[in-house]
Design a protein around this motif. Structure first.
Motif, short mmCIF file in Angstrom:
data_model
loop_
_atom_site.label_atom_id
_atom_site.label_comp_id
_atom_site.label_asym_id
_atom_site.label_seq_id
_atom_site.Cartn_x
_atom_site.Cartn_y
_atom_site.Cartn_z
N THR A 28 36.94 55.91 71.97
CA THR A 28 36.28 55.88 73.27
C THR A 28 34.79 56.11 73.08
N HIS A 29 33.96 55.22 73.62
CA HIS A 29 32.51 55.37 73.50
C HIS A 29 31.93 55.84 74.82
N CYS A 30 31.26 56.98 74.80
CA CYS A 30 30.57 57.53 75.95
C CYS A 30 29.19 57.97 75.51
N GLU A 31 28.21 57.78 76.37
CA GLU A 31 26.87 58.26 76.07
C GLU A 31 26.11 58.47 77.36
N GLY A 32 25.04 59.28 77.28
CA GLY A 32 24.23 59.54 78.45
C GLY A 32 23.20 60.61 78.19
N LYS A 33 22.59 61.06 79.27
CA LYS A 33 21.58 62.11 79.19
C LYS A 33 22.23 63.45 79.50
N MET A 34 21.61 64.51 78.99
CA MET A 34 22.12 65.86 79.26
C MET A 34 20.96 66.80 79.52
N LEU A 35 21.26 67.88 80.23
CA LEU A 35 20.30 68.95 80.47
C LEU A 35 20.95 70.23 79.96
N ILE A 36 20.38 70.78 78.90
CA ILE A 36 20.93 71.98 78.25
C ILE A 36 20.48 73.20 79.03
N SER A 37 21.46 74.03 79.46
CA SER A 37 21.14 75.21 80.25
C SER A 37 21.11 76.49 79.41
N ASP A 38 21.91 76.54 78.36
CA ASP A 38 21.82 77.67 77.42
C ASP A 38 22.27 77.23 76.05
N ILE A 39 21.75 77.96 75.05
CA ILE A 39 21.95 77.55 73.67
C ILE A 39 22.01 78.78 72.78
N SER A 40 22.76 78.68 71.69
CA SER A 40 22.81 79.73 70.68
C SER A 40 22.89 79.05 69.32
N ARG A 41 22.99 79.84 68.28
CA ARG A 41 23.15 79.25 66.94
C ARG A 41 24.48 78.53 66.80
N GLY A 42 25.45 78.93 67.61
CA GLY A 42 26.79 78.36 67.48
C GLY A 42 27.14 77.25 68.43
N GLY A 43 26.32 77.02 69.47
CA GLY A 43 26.66 75.98 70.42
C GLY A 43 25.73 75.93 71.61
N LEU A 44 26.13 75.15 72.63
CA LEU A 44 25.32 75.00 73.82
C LEU A 44 26.18 74.69 75.03
N MET A 45 25.59 74.88 76.20
CA MET A 45 26.19 74.48 77.47
C MET A 45 25.22 73.51 78.10
#
Length: 95
Positions: A28-45
């Motif tokens: 399945t191919h999906c793509e788009g823009k994102m707005l990162i609200s929080d981030i750490s060394r291990g991941g992001l939301m």
């Protein structure tokens, strides 16, 4: 009174970073823009522009620019751990 206990491995930082995402190595191919609200060394939301086709367990290619002095371009792979509507939580993984 209110108490918040957080048991994360890494401390999260609230940010407002723009970036892009796309599925990586999947049928399945999906793509788009994102707005990162929080981030750490291990991941992001982040909040994505189109959540259709994105599912927990998929791997995403995440591209964004940090808001530090060097404006570093970051390219990471992230495993979708949580998905609530347009909000997606990813854990960074190694390729």
């Amino acid at each position: 009174f209110f108490t918040l206990l957080e048991f994360r491995k890494e401390r999260r930082k609230r940010v407002n970073l723009k970036g892009t995402y796309r599925t990586f190595g999947q049928y399945t191919h999906c793509e788009g823009k994102m707005l990162i609200s929080d981030i750490s060394r291990g991941g992001l939301m982040c909040q994505v522009t189109d959540y259709r086709g994105l599912e927990k367990g998929q791997i995403l290619r995440l591209d964004y620019i940090l808001d530090d002095i060097g404006q570093r371009k970051i390219n990471k792979l992230g495993l979708i751990r949580h998905k609530h509507g347009m909000k997606v939580g990813c854990e960074f993984i190694e390729a």
